[in-house]
Design a protein around this motif. Structure first.
Motif, PDB file in Angstrom:
ATOM      1  N   GLN A 134       6.469   8.359  -3.000  1.00 49.10           N
ATOM      2  CA  GLN A 134       7.012   7.025  -3.327  1.00 49.10           C
ATOM      3  C   GLN A 134       7.173   6.933  -4.851  1.00 49.10           C
ATOM      4  OE1 GLN A 134       7.652   4.445  -1.246  1.00 49.10           O
ATOM      5  NE2 GLN A 134       7.090   5.603   0.609  1.00 49.10           N
ATOM      6  N   PRO A 135       7.872   5.914  -5.313  1.00 53.21           N
ATOM      7  CA  PRO A 135       7.973   5.715  -6.771  1.00 53.21           C
ATOM      8  C   PRO A 135       6.566   5.632  -7.385  1.00 53.21           C
ATOM      9  CG  PRO A 135       9.322   4.079  -5.616  1.00 53.21           C
ATOM     10  CD  PRO A 135       8.586   4.864  -4.584  1.00 53.21           C
ATOM     11  N   PHE A 136       6.453   6.094  -8.610  1.00 54.36           N
ATOM     12  CA  PHE A 136       5.211   6.040  -9.411  1.00 54.36           C
ATOM     13  C   PHE A 136       4.173   7.057  -8.947  1.00 54.36           C
ATOM     14  CE2 PHE A 136       6.894   2.684 -11.750  1.00 54.36           C
ATOM     15  CZ  PHE A 136       7.367   1.683 -10.916  1.00 54.36           C
ATOM     16  N   ALA A 137       4.472   7.853  -7.887  1.00 56.93           N
ATOM     17  CA  ALA A 137       3.533   8.929  -7.527  1.00 56.93           C
ATOM     18  C   ALA A 137       3.535   9.945  -8.674  1.00 56.93           C
ATOM     19  CB  ALA A 137       3.991   9.584  -6.222  1.00 56.93           C
ATOM     20  N   ALA A 138       4.727  10.271  -9.182  1.00 58.56           N
ATOM     21  CA  ALA A 138       4.826  11.233 -10.292  1.00 58.56           C
ATOM     22  C   ALA A 138       4.066  10.688 -11.501  1.00 58.56           C
ATOM     23  CB  ALA A 138       6.304  11.443 -10.631  1.00 58.56           C
ATOM     24  N   GLN A 139       4.215   9.381 -11.749  1.00 56.66           N
ATOM     25  CA  GLN A 139       3.492   8.799 -12.906  1.00 56.66           C
ATOM     26  C   GLN A 139       1.974   8.911 -12.696  1.00 56.66           C
ATOM     27  OE1 GLN A 139       6.310   7.653 -11.763  1.00 56.66           O
ATOM     28  NE2 GLN A 139       7.565   6.970 -13.482  1.00 56.66           N
ATOM     29  N   GLY A 140       1.528   8.741 -11.406  1.00 52.51           N
ATOM     30  CA  GLY A 140       0.087   8.888 -11.140  1.00 52.51           C
ATOM     31  C   GLY A 140      -0.359  10.292 -11.514  1.00 52.51           C
TER      32      GLY A 140
ATOM     33  N   SER B 105       0.840  -1.213   0.000  1.00 52.56           N
ATOM     34  CA  SER B 105       0.000   0.000   0.000  1.00 52.56           C
ATOM     35  C   SER B 105       0.870   1.257   0.000  1.00 52.56           C
ATOM     36  CB  SER B 105      -0.902  -0.016   1.236  1.00 52.56           C
ATOM     37  OG  SER B 105      -0.087  -0.170   2.395  1.00 52.56           O
ATOM     38  N   ALA B 106       2.144   1.154   0.368  1.00 56.62           N
ATOM     39  CA  ALA B 106       2.976   2.378   0.371  1.00 56.62           C
ATOM     40  C   ALA B 106       2.931   3.001  -1.032  1.00 56.62           C
ATOM     41  CB  ALA B 106       4.417   2.012   0.728  1.00 56.62           C
ATOM     42  N   VAL B 107       3.163   2.181  -2.059  1.00 58.12           N
ATOM     43  CA  VAL B 107       3.200   2.700  -3.444  1.00 58.12           C
ATOM     44  C   VAL B 107       1.776   3.007  -3.901  1.00 58.12           C
ATOM     45  CG1 VAL B 107       3.803   2.116  -5.816  1.00 58.12           C
ATOM     46  CG2 VAL B 107       5.285   1.381  -3.928  1.00 58.12           C
ATOM     47  N   GLY B 108       0.840   2.068  -3.596  1.00 56.82           N
ATOM     48  CA  GLY B 108      -0.542   2.230  -4.063  1.00 56.82           C
ATOM     49  C   GLY B 108      -1.144   3.546  -3.591  1.00 56.82           C
ATOM     50  N   VAL B 109      -0.922   3.863  -2.308  1.00 55.76           N
ATOM     51  CA  VAL B 109      -1.511   5.100  -1.743  1.00 55.76           C
ATOM     52  C   VAL B 109      -0.922   6.311  -2.458  1.00 55.76           C
ATOM     53  CG1 VAL B 109      -1.454   6.562   0.315  1.00 55.76           C
ATOM     54  CG2 VAL B 109      -2.128   4.155   0.504  1.00 55.76           C
ATOM     55  N   ASP B 110       0.392   6.271  -2.748  1.00 58.26           N
ATOM     56  CA  ASP B 110       1.003   7.464  -3.361  1.00 58.26           C
ATOM     57  C   ASP B 110       0.612   7.621  -4.826  1.00 58.26           C
ATOM     58  OD1 ASP B 110       2.028   8.129  -0.976  1.00 58.26           O
ATOM     59  OD2 ASP B 110       4.109   8.354  -1.633  1.00 58.26           O
ATOM     60  N   ILE B 111       0.281   6.524  -5.524  1.00 65.73           N
ATOM     61  CA  ILE B 111      -0.242   6.676  -6.906  1.00 65.73           C
ATOM     62  C   ILE B 111      -1.553   7.463  -6.822  1.00 65.73           C
ATOM     63  CG2 ILE B 111      -1.340   5.395  -8.792  1.00 65.73           C
ATOM     64  CD1 ILE B 111       0.777   3.219  -8.448  1.00 65.73           C
TER      65      ILE B 111
ATOM     66  N   SER C  47      19.639  -0.271 -10.320  1.00 71.19           N
ATOM     67  CA  SER C  47      18.263  -0.760 -10.133  1.00 71.19           C
ATOM     68  C   SER C  47      17.348  -0.049 -11.125  1.00 71.19           C
ATOM     69  CB  SER C  47      17.813  -0.464  -8.689  1.00 71.19           C
ATOM     70  OG  SER C  47      16.498  -1.019  -8.525  1.00 71.19           O
ATOM     71  N   ASP C  48      16.038  -0.258 -10.984  1.00 69.22           N
ATOM     72  CA  ASP C  48      15.079   0.264 -11.978  1.00 69.22           C
ATOM     73  C   ASP C  48      14.300   1.421 -11.359  1.00 69.22           C
ATOM     74  OD1 ASP C  48      13.429  -0.849 -10.089  1.00 69.22           O
ATOM     75  OD2 ASP C  48      13.453  -2.784 -11.145  1.00 69.22           O
ATOM     76  N   ASP C  49      13.190   1.847 -12.008  1.00 71.92           N
ATOM     77  CA  ASP C  49      12.527   3.057 -11.515  1.00 71.92           C
ATOM     78  C   ASP C  49      11.780   2.797 -10.199  1.00 71.92           C
ATOM     79  OD1 ASP C  49      10.628   1.512 -12.672  1.00 71.92           O
ATOM     80  OD2 ASP C  49      10.144   2.882 -14.304  1.00 71.92           O
ATOM     81  N   GLY C  50      11.784   1.505  -9.751  1.00 75.88           N
ATOM     82  CA  GLY C  50      11.208   1.231  -8.419  1.00 75.88           C
ATOM     83  C   GLY C  50      12.110   1.790  -7.325  1.00 75.88           C
ATOM     84  N   PHE C  51      13.321   2.222  -7.690  1.00 76.49           N
ATOM     85  CA  PHE C  51      14.295   2.714  -6.701  1.00 76.49           C
ATOM     86  C   PHE C  51      14.134   4.217  -6.472  1.00 76.49           C
ATOM     87  CE2 PHE C  51      17.971   1.561  -4.260  1.00 76.49           C
ATOM     88  CZ  PHE C  51      18.755   2.699  -4.168  1.00 76.49           C
ATOM     89  N   ASP C  52      13.302   4.842  -7.350  1.00 74.94           N
ATOM     90  CA  ASP C  52      13.272   6.309  -7.424  1.00 74.94           C
ATOM     91  C   ASP C  52      12.444   6.906  -6.284  1.00 74.94           C
ATOM     92  OD1 ASP C  52      13.228   8.883  -8.034  1.00 74.94           O
ATOM     93  OD2 ASP C  52      12.225   8.723  -9.985  1.00 74.94           O
ATOM     94  N   SER C  53      12.969   6.864  -5.043  1.00 77.41           N
ATOM     95  CA  SER C  53      12.263   7.521  -3.913  1.00 77.41           C
ATOM     96  C   SER C  53      13.306   7.930  -2.885  1.00 77.41           C
ATOM     97  CB  SER C  53      11.294   6.542  -3.251  1.00 77.41           C
ATOM     98  OG  SER C  53      11.147   6.917  -1.886  1.00 77.41           O
TER      99      SER C  53
ATOM    100  N   MET D  91      11.514  -3.023  -5.918  1.00 74.86           N
ATOM    101  CA  MET D  91      11.291  -1.758  -5.221  1.00 74.86           C
ATOM    102  C   MET D  91      12.483  -1.368  -4.333  1.00 74.86           C
ATOM    103  SD  MET D  91       8.510  -0.833  -6.389  1.00 74.86           S
ATOM    104  CE  MET D  91       8.333   0.604  -5.318  1.00 74.86           C
ATOM    105  N   TYR D  92      12.565  -0.080  -4.059  1.00 75.71           N
ATOM    106  CA  TYR D  92      13.672   0.435  -3.223  1.00 75.71           C
ATOM    107  C   TYR D  92      13.641  -0.204  -1.833  1.00 75.71           C
ATOM    108  CZ  TYR D  92      10.470   3.123  -0.310  1.00 75.71           C
ATOM    109  OH  TYR D  92       9.469   3.465   0.567  1.00 75.71           O
ATOM    110  N   SER D  93      12.394  -0.536  -1.351  1.00 76.54           N
ATOM    111  CA  SER D  93      12.306  -1.008   0.052  1.00 76.54           C
ATOM    112  C   SER D  93      13.124  -2.287   0.221  1.00 76.54           C
ATOM    113  CB  SER D  93      10.838  -1.269   0.416  1.00 76.54           C
ATOM    114  OG  SER D  93      10.252  -2.095  -0.584  1.00 76.54           O
TER     115      SER D  93
END
Lengths: 449, 391, 264, 237, 396
Positions: free
Chosen positions: E304-310, E43-49, E250-256, E228-230
């Motif tokens: 978190q990662p993917f918040a910007a994408q959201g 949910s950390a990523v899900g909430v930030d999307i 790493s990949d864009d899951g690291f971007d936080s 993911m970064y975690s």
């Protein structure tokens, strides 16, 4: 002077014609409401609770059967096609009701706490996922790197064959997993079954190498469905076209078809459970649950009986797994988490372990709570939060309410509370299980109740 | 004060240390032997060749050189499991009941400890704290975690377990599963309301992350250093202290004897003037505090925690408690170490021995299969409940 | 040839000898009681017969076949039925269903018969239901077939336990303190019932009992145990005047008192 | 005024109506014995007095205070010692630890030490086995340990539940002599015993229990001759 | 008996309520739904999307509001579970007010749910699903603004080749996302002649010791983590602590910024730590820094990662709906119109890139950056310098 008819119906809704009227009224009311406002949750709840009235009110059996058939085979599909979300909720209720009935045999009848029941659900799902897709040809490739134009292994209609095959495959898995551990005491067995659930999930997630059986976390898709005869679609349109209001596409018909399949499986499960319950095996299970030492003294082979319960429970989950694979056309390890096992367990505990109507009620309540009520509440909440409405009395602006308080996010809290409160206040469940009364020749005590 | 010192019976204090050394050495030697034998057998086969191509070193030397580091890692995680397992064993001893919610009590301890340190960090106290002060703050966090977890454990027993004490065996277990889920989401709710964060990170301060080099070796061309980070040493030392303190409490103090008396026979214990309910609450308090301390140590060692951090370690710790012989404190100790070693050996070597077919992702399945084997062939566990020996 | 024969059965629990070299013969069609002070090893001996404990030494043969090493449910299916000291009925099952569970050993219905209600299943269920009702009448529980077992009065529960045991058409019935907690009238009825079971059904009865009034006037043979050993065996009259028995029960000096009375 | 008085006690053991209205009096300094065959309700009486079972009806007064609804550990504080049926020693605690448990409510270590010595005087064999586990003692030694443990709190009233069970006659003789000596030193004793004549030989008064009812109560001497006792035991009508 | 009366009265009340107040579905409300895991351990990523989308809606819904529409967010929690995702999807499509869905983090949930969107012609823009199958089904409704596994994996491998890396150890987190990228990274790295010293998946989130032994023994030039970064930051930190000094990628899951909160100075030592991502640094996309600042202000937590994408997905949806409304004479647009508008989107200026969708919904040219972690303090995360930029079109 208030007309006697109304006062009578309120005073004694038991006798004579009144219960029939109440049931019919409720059904018609529910259908009407859903028809008028097809998207209001409350209307849908009114319709679903008509099942509750159907079960609860004393009316003659044949009448109940007819009303039941009308409700399940005509009203619900039509309502479902008008709003496919309702059909999905009804479908998930029937899927979880079937799973809960399966688990009920293990937990309710034989008294074995199984915390990894979803493992057999996964076995069934991956059985059809493997044979019903191109996975056979993907064996040598790492997940995601396989070419796209691979042939399907079997024709779609093999689905029905695999629904039967799943009974035996899942039962066999149940026996394989059960044999070594069924001698264990209750709490140890619970933890070991939890282990099985996790082992099967991890296997599903990792059997992509050396040979790619399960395609790992990517999951397997597309999984075939049995062909939908165009004739069926036409007949449905002819019959209900007017009421539904729009042409029903084959895709929608698939939803109806899988709902009806799930319903059929439930009917078979209830039939089998009733028959087993009212026989030598059923009595042996209940005896084991009541008092193992006394059961042994009666010559009941403990491990053999527990194994039978495990296998029967597992086979139901296996069949539903195949159904899941067919309806979703996609299977991934994420659907078989420990949370799912606990979800099904809380349905059995809430409804009343050992009681068939209770377990079905438990499945319906938890699914509706989880999909509709919680989600609906949080949607409503977010709507309020984006409007500048204010809570009347304490005029606390909705917008300030932290976004973290969405009820939909706290499904685990809901399951946790259900388990604790039921154990403390009503261990027997909403509809406690009673043994069937037998018509005995020597029954003087029967008399008027 | 003199009387107090005289009253400490030293042999009782040191007994678990002897067992610790014996179990650690025993399991290391046993598993190393197996690993080396396997390495020898597989050396000639294709497994040996592929490794040679890759690292141009024989499977045997690869296994041998890595052995000490794997053993130390196994020991560290083994002690973490042992510390958590104590909580399960204490409660099981007294109530013959698996406190499924212990994993969340462990998580609450971890969160409280980490939040204390983060609070200190935001006040800028941690950044430039001297080494000594760093240790004091760490101890402060551990104490905070212990108190919170202990208090919670007592409350959980009072609310969710006591009413069910005379119910059938599975009823309190189902209630415990419910408490476990409830607490998971309560932690998440409190965290999201107060900090809005899901992951909480153990602030870096003091010298905990620096590494003590024990030995330097070379394997073929690549230099291999054998060492332990300070925080691993702290984890082991604290776990040992907890075990010694608990062992002393249970075996050498009056309250400890009362706990053991209640464990053996509730009615007779009450005839001795022991308030059984108070002793049970005390057991949950002690079990909870141990879980809480283990939580903070876990956060120190592995840096990141989230509300669901308790589930897997809890399951592993339960496996350790059963492996050792549930209800028997020394058993929890032995079970923890053996499980930690087994898991680490499997994780490190399985990937190489099976050429990647079954890598370290099967590490968890490995732990479960041990649990199932122990329960089938030796349900009373390695230490055996019916061994007529001190608890 | 004796129905049940045990020779020098030994059972100990961590150093404490509970049953010490007990030899015992039981002819079929008789009522035999085992008596002795608390902690004499009666119940342990009983549980070795029913397979709950595995004897450390010695052999048990029943109906000519050895029982050693069998699971309790296998022993039960050999024709040994039992009741328990503190009643262990299936509380949430009805009276008639408790009895039907007792018949588990003899029911032959397979899962296929059950699922499709084949004629064999229906016949077997009907017959067993009739048999259960006969047994209910036999022990005086007619008319409460659908009552839950836990709702029966104490005396009724005792009789249901006996009916359940009879349901398995046993060759031998093991009763563990059947008259415990019963008032004199109930005790009279139970004694009459046991005699009818022996006479009309030819079932051998072996019982452990403390109430001497029951033991003395129902048993054809009494075996006395003390300290895990069999110290006496014989008819009620022999036992009543046996000095060793009196001493075991009443303590030393009692025998003397008994003795004087005889001489005076 | 009697030290302990039970008035019309009805108590249930599961379904069994084990005590059907019994009334018993024990005066300071007496040895009172409760005899009767097994299943007569002797142990249920003691368990009801010490609070392990709560009576459905009737009152229990200890030194004038009503203890019928109190919890066992508070009844012990009111000065009642109970050596349970089957002795109830803690198998995995050493002899010393068992005795320390007997004195759980005492805090002063010297006082505990002194009372332990007093126990060892009475039962020298226990001193030899001080660090041995309770579970490994013989039947007689366990009985001695149980009694010594019961005395650690100097109870005003000591209840003993079938101390003779499973002991050889010689040991029974020894145990009963010790009980007599304890009484002479001032401990009031309520003795439940199946071995009737041994009990009556040291008791001042006795009650005969049959099927949860007191059938006769008299001085020990007259009970010895009384037919009722023999009948109750040997079922002679 | 009273129970039955209770049931009857309850029903009557319910009936009255439903009749009286069917929710006034004012046709002037436009809703945009989001589906992401708001509960469970993802949910950390899900909430930030959801939060990214919410922030975008607040900032960019002005044009539509000016046209007289009320614009609302309808957040759904798919619990990272396919069953819940499909059920929510059916609920979304049955609400005519919803015109597009920003959704899904797990491809395991996105694939079945998008079947439902497809049958109802409802547009779905995915902020995070990189599984090729999401778009290879060729659905008109399904688009995504992130590169596919086969793209991002290649980016990492090409970068490693550029750094003259000879031997690699690949680890992934056993999720569709992490394993997907790792598989393609391995394939490309082997094509580029790098020696694969290990390819391990692990769901472990804390104790990586047993994984570090083979890594340290092999001593690869570069360790790649798919996921993911975690997990990645914890692994990298523990590896550094054990003496591994090679490069981390790493990949864009690291971007936080939380990544550097965990890793701290260790991410800068030795060969340093790099990650591939689509959301470029402030220098190229000024919006990113502003987004991070606004996000912290509103939610007092780093994105978190993917918040910007959201954020960007919501921006695209709003712009498309605006276009569809204009094309429909400022009246409530049809879903098909919105779907078409999104697919025809040209060079949308987002904070994570410039987006044009190709025929199957993938971003035509995904501009990829490889960024190096430059400072141990989380606040300076968005100033991490770009080390390489690659423009890679998705394979057809």
């Amino acid at each position: 002077m208030v007309p006697t008819f109304w006062t009578d119906i309120i005073k004694k809704p038991e006798q004579g014609i009144y219960p029939h009227i109440i049931i019919l009224a409720h059904m018609i009311l529910g259908t009407g409401l859903v028809y008028i406002s097809p998207r209001s949750n409350l209307a849908f709840l009114v319709l679903i609770t008509s099942f509750f009235t159907l079960y609860y009110f004393k009316a003659d059996q044949r009448f109940k059967l007819i009303v039941g058939v009308v409700l399940t085979l005509f009203i619900l599909p039509v309502v479902g096609v008008r709003n496919i979300f309702y059909l999905e909720v009804i479908f998930q209720i029937s899927v979880f009701a079937a799973l809960a009935l399966g688990l009920n045999i293990v937990v309710g009848f034989a008294g074995l706490l199984d915390l990894g029941y979803v493992a057999f659900y996964a076995v069934g799902a991956y059985l059809w996922a493997f044979f019903g897709s191109q996975q056979y040809y993907v064996l040598p490739f790492a997940p995601g790197t396989q070419p796209s134009n691979l042939p399907f292994l079997l024709p779609g209609d093999a689905f029905y064959l695999f629904m039967f095959a799943a009974i035996f495959v899942a039962a066999l898995t149940g026996i394989l997993l059960g044999t070594p551990v069924l001698r264990l005491r209750g709490d140890y067995l619970a933890i070991v079954t939890l282990g099985f659930g996790e082992v099967i999930r991890v296997l599903a997630n990792n059997l992509d190498k050396p040979l790619n059986f399960t395609n790992g976390p990517q999951g397997i898709t597309p999984i075939q469905r049995p062909t939908m005869p165009q004739a069926a679609v036409d007949v449905f349109n002819k019959l209900f076209g007017g009421v539904v209001g729009h042409e029903v596409s084959p895709a929608d018909m698939y939803n109806v078809m899988f709902y009806l399949l799930a319903l059929a499986v439930i009917i078979v499960i209830v039939f089998v459970t009733r028959r087993l319950d009212d026989s030598k095996i059923g009595r042996a299970w209940t005896a084991i649950r009541e008092d193992e030492t006394a059961a042994i003294a009666m010559g009941i082979p403990l491990v053999k009986m527990k194994l039978a319960a495990f296998a029967v429970g597992a086979s139901f989950a296996g069949v539903m797994g195949v159904l899941l694979a067919g309806s979703r056309t996609f299977i991934s390890p994420e659907s078989f988490s420990f949370m799912q096992s606990i979800g099904v367990l809380s349905m059995v505990i809430l409804g009343g372990s050992g009681s068939i109507p209770g377990v079905i009620l438990g499945a319906a309540t938890v699914t509706i709570l989880n999909l509709q009520v919680l989600q609906g509440l949080s949607l409503h909440l977010s709507q309020l939060r984006q409007s500048d409405a204010v809570i009347p009395i304490i005029n606390f602006a909705w917008a300030d309410l932290s976004t973290q308080l969405d009820p939909a996010k706290y499904q685990r809290l809901l399951f946790g509370l259900i388990l604790i409160l039921m154990m403390i206040f009503r261990p027997a469940g909403l509809i406690p299980s009673q043994r069937r009364k037998r018509e005995l020749a020597s029954d003087e005590a029967e008399g008027g109740e | 004060m003199k009387r107090f010192l005289k009253s400490i019976n030293v042999p009782e204090l040191l007994r678990p240390l002897g067992q610790l050394i014996f179990f650690s050495l025993g399991s290391t030697i046993f598993l190393s032997a197996i690993a080396l034998v396997l390495a020898l057998i597989l050396d000639r086969t294709v497994v040996g060749q592929t490794l040679f191509e890759r690292l141009n070193v024989s499977l045997y030397t690869y296994t041998l050189v890595n052995l000490p580091q794997v053993a130390i890692d196994g020991l560290t995680i083994g002690f973490v499991y042992a510390a958590i397992a104590l909580g399960y064993t204490m409660v099981y001893g007294v109530l013959e009941f698996i406190n499924f919610a212990h994993s969340e009590i462990f998580a609450v301890g971890a969160f409280v400890g980490v939040e204390i340190l983060i609070a200190l960090d935001t006040f800028g106290i941690l950044a430039d704290a001297s080494i000594l002060m760093a240790y004091i703050y760490l101890i402060l966090a551990i104490l905070g975690g212990m108190l919170a977890a202990g208090g919670l454990a007592v409350a959980v027993e009072r609310v969710a377990y006591r009413p069910l004490r005379h119910a059938s065996r599975l009823v309190p277990l189902i209630s415990a599963i419910g408490v476990s889920f409830l607490l998971q989401d309560v932690i998440r709710l409190v965290e999201s309301l107060t900090t809005g964060q899901f992951n909480r990170i153990f602030p870096t301060f003091g010298n905990f992350d620096s590494r003590v080099i024990l030995a330097k070796m070379t394997m073929g061309t690549t230099p291999i250093t054998l060492g332990m980070s300070i925080k691993s040493i702290i984890v082991i030392v604290s776990a040992v202290l907890m075990l010694v303190a608990l062992n002393y409490l249970v075996n050498a103090t009056k309250i400890g004897k009362a706990i053991r008396a209640v464990a053996q026979d509730h009615p007779t214990a009450s005839l001795m003037g022991i308030d059984v309910n108070r002793i049970i609450s005390l057991t949950f308090l002690v079990g909870g505090m141990l879980g809480g301390a283990a939580g903070v140590l876990y956060a120190l060692k592995f840096t990141r925690i989230d509300p669901f951090v308790g589930f897997f370690p809890g399951l592993k710790a339960f496996t350790a408690a059963v492996l050792g012989g549930i209800g028997n404190m020394t058993g929890a100790l032995l079970g923890g170490i053996v499980l930690g070693m087994l898991e680490t050996f499997a994780g490190s070597y399985m990937g190489v021995f099976t050429m990647g077919a079954a890598g370290s992702e099967y590490k968890d399945i490995f732990a479960f299969s041990i649990l199932i084997l122990v329960l089938i062939f030796r349900p009373q566990g390695l230490m055996g409940a019916n061994v007529a020996q001190k608890a | 040839m004796a129905l049940l024969e045990t020779n020098n059965i030994v059972k100990n629990f961590g150093g404490l000898i509970a049953v010490n070299k007990v030899n015992f013969k039981l002819e079929s069609g008789r009522i035999v009681s085992i008596i002795g002070p608390n902690g004499a090893g009666k119940t342990t001996f009983f549980n070795t017969l029913t397979g709950i404990y595995k004897p450390d030494q010695g052999r048990i043969t029943f109906n000519g076949r050895p029982l050693n090493g069998l699971r309790p449910d296998q022993i039960a299916s050999r024709g040994i039925a039992r009741t328990f000291q503190n009643i262990r009925l299936f509380g949430n099952m009805s009276v008639i269903e408790n009895i039907l569970v007792g018949m588990h050993v003899h029911l032959k219905q397979s899962s296929i018969d059950t699922l499709f209600h084949l004629p064999f299943f229906k016949k077997e269920e009907r017959e067993s239901e009739q048999k259960a009702e006969e047994l209910m009448t036999y022990v005086g529980l007619q008319g409460v077939g659908n009552e839950l077992a836990k709702n029966l009065p104490y005396g009724g529960q005792r009789r249901l336990e006996i009916a359940r045991a009879l349901a398995a058409d046993p060759l031998m019935l093991l009763l563990d303190e059947p008259a415990a907690g019963m008032n004199p009238q109930e005790t009279e009825d139970i004694i009459r019932l046991f005699r009818r079971i022996r006479d009309e059904k030819g079932i051998t009865i072996l019982l452990i009992e403390h109430d001497m009034r029951v033991v003395m006037n129902i048993s054809e043979q009494i075996c006395v145990m003390d300290h895990g050993e069999k110290i006496a065996e014989g008819t009620p009259d022999e036992i009543r005047s046996n000095t060793q028995v009196i001493e075991a029960y009443l303590g030393r000096g009692a025998a003397a008192g008994q003795h004087e009375e005889k001489n005076a | 005024m009697s030290l302990l008085s039970l008035h019309d006690i009805h108590s249930f053991y599961g379904h069994i109506h084990a005590l059907k209205g019994i009334s018993v009096e024990v005066n300071e300094g007496e040895i009172v014995t409760l005899i009767g065959s097994n299943g007569a309700g002797k142990s249920t009486t003691l368990r009801t007095i010490s609070g392990l079972l709560h009576p459905k009806q009737g009152t229990i007064l200890l030194g004038g205070k009503d203890i019928s609804q109190m919890k066992p550990h508070s009844i012990v504080l009111a000065g009642l010692g109970h050596v349970p049926e089957g002795r109830g020693i803690f198998p995995k605690l050493t002899v010393k630890e068992n005795l320390e448990m007997g004195a759980f409510t005492l805090d002063d270590p010297e006082e505990i030490e002194r009372r332990m010595e007093y126990g060892f005087e009475m039962f020298p064999r226990l001193k030899e086995r001080i660090n041995q586990y309770g579970g490994t003692l013989s039947g007689g030694e366990q009985q001695m340990l149980a009694i010594a443990r019961g005395l650690m709190l100097n109870p005003r009233l000591l209840m003993l539940d079938e101390p003779s069970m499973g002991l050889s006659p010689v040991l029974v003789e020894l145990i009963f002599d010790i009980i007599k000596a304890l009484n002479e030193k001032g401990t009031t004793i309520l003795l439940v015993e199946q071995n009737a004549l041994m009990a009556l030989s040291i008791a001042h008064r006795g009650y005969v229990l049959q099927n949860g009812k007191i059938v006769v109560s008299d001085t020990a001497a007259s009970l010895k001759q009384n037919e009722m006792v023999q009948k109750a035991y040997l079922g002679i009508d | 008996m009273t129970k039955r009366l209770l049931v009857v009265s309850l029903l009557l009340i319910a009936a009255v309520i439903t009749i009286s107040g069917p929710v006034a579905a004012a046709d002037q409300t436009i809703k945009i739904a989001t589906q992401s895991p708001l509960s469970g351990d993802q949910s950390a990523v899900g909430v930030d999307i959801k939060r990214g989308a919410e922030l975008a809606l607040e900032q960019m819904s002005a044009p539509l509001v000016k046209m007289g529409f009320k614009v609302e967010l309808a957040p759904f929690d798919d619990q990272a579970n396919p069953d819940t995702g499909v059920a929510n999807a059916k609920r979304i499509v049955s609400d005519p007010a919803i015109l597009s869905v920003v959704g899904h983090y797990n491809s395991g949930v996105q694939i079945p749910s998008s079947e439902v969107y497809h049958t109802s012609g409802l547009a779905n823009v995915s902020p995070a699903n990189t599984n090729p199958k999401v778009t290879t089904r060729g659905y008109m409704e399904v688009n995504r603004i992130v590169g596919r596994d086969d793209v991002q994996g290649v980016v990492g491998a090409d970068f490693a080749a550029g750094k003259k890396v000879k031997s690699v150890f690949v680890v992934h987190d056993k999720t569709a996302y992490g394993q997907g990228i790792a598989e393609f990274f391995k394939k490309r790295a082997e094509e580029k002649g790098m020696k694969m010293l290990g390819f391990e998946g692990t769901e472990e989130k804390a104790n990586f010791d047993s994984l570090l032994s083979p890594i340290l023994a092999g001593n690869p030039d570069l360790v790649y983590f798919g996921g993911m970064y975690s997990q990645a930051a914890v692994l990298f930190k523990q590896a550094r602590e054990k003496g591994y000094m090679g490069i981390f990628l790493s990949d864009d899951g690291f971007d936080s910024s939380d990544a550097v909160k965990i890793g701290g100075q260790t991410l800068l030592d030795g060969g340093g730590t790099f990650y591939s991502t689509v959301s470029g640094p402030a220098s190229i996309y000024p919006g990113t820094a502003k987004f991070v600042a606004d996000f912290k202000a509103k939610y007092n937590a780093a994105p978190q990662p993917f918040a910007a994408q959201g954020y960007d997905c919501m921006g695209i949806c709003l712009k498309a709906i605006e276009a569809a409304v204009k094309a429909n004479g400022n009246k409530f647009p049809a879903r098909a119109a919105v779907t078409k508008a999104i697919r025809d989107m040209k060079d949308y200026e987002g904070i994570t890139g410039k987006f044009t969708f190709n025929s199957i919904g993938d971003p035509t040219i995904a501009k990829y950056f490889v960024i190096q972690v430059a400072s141990p303090s989380p606040a300076k995360w968005s100033d991490n310098p770009v080390v390489e930029t690659l423009d890679i079109a998705p394979p057809k």
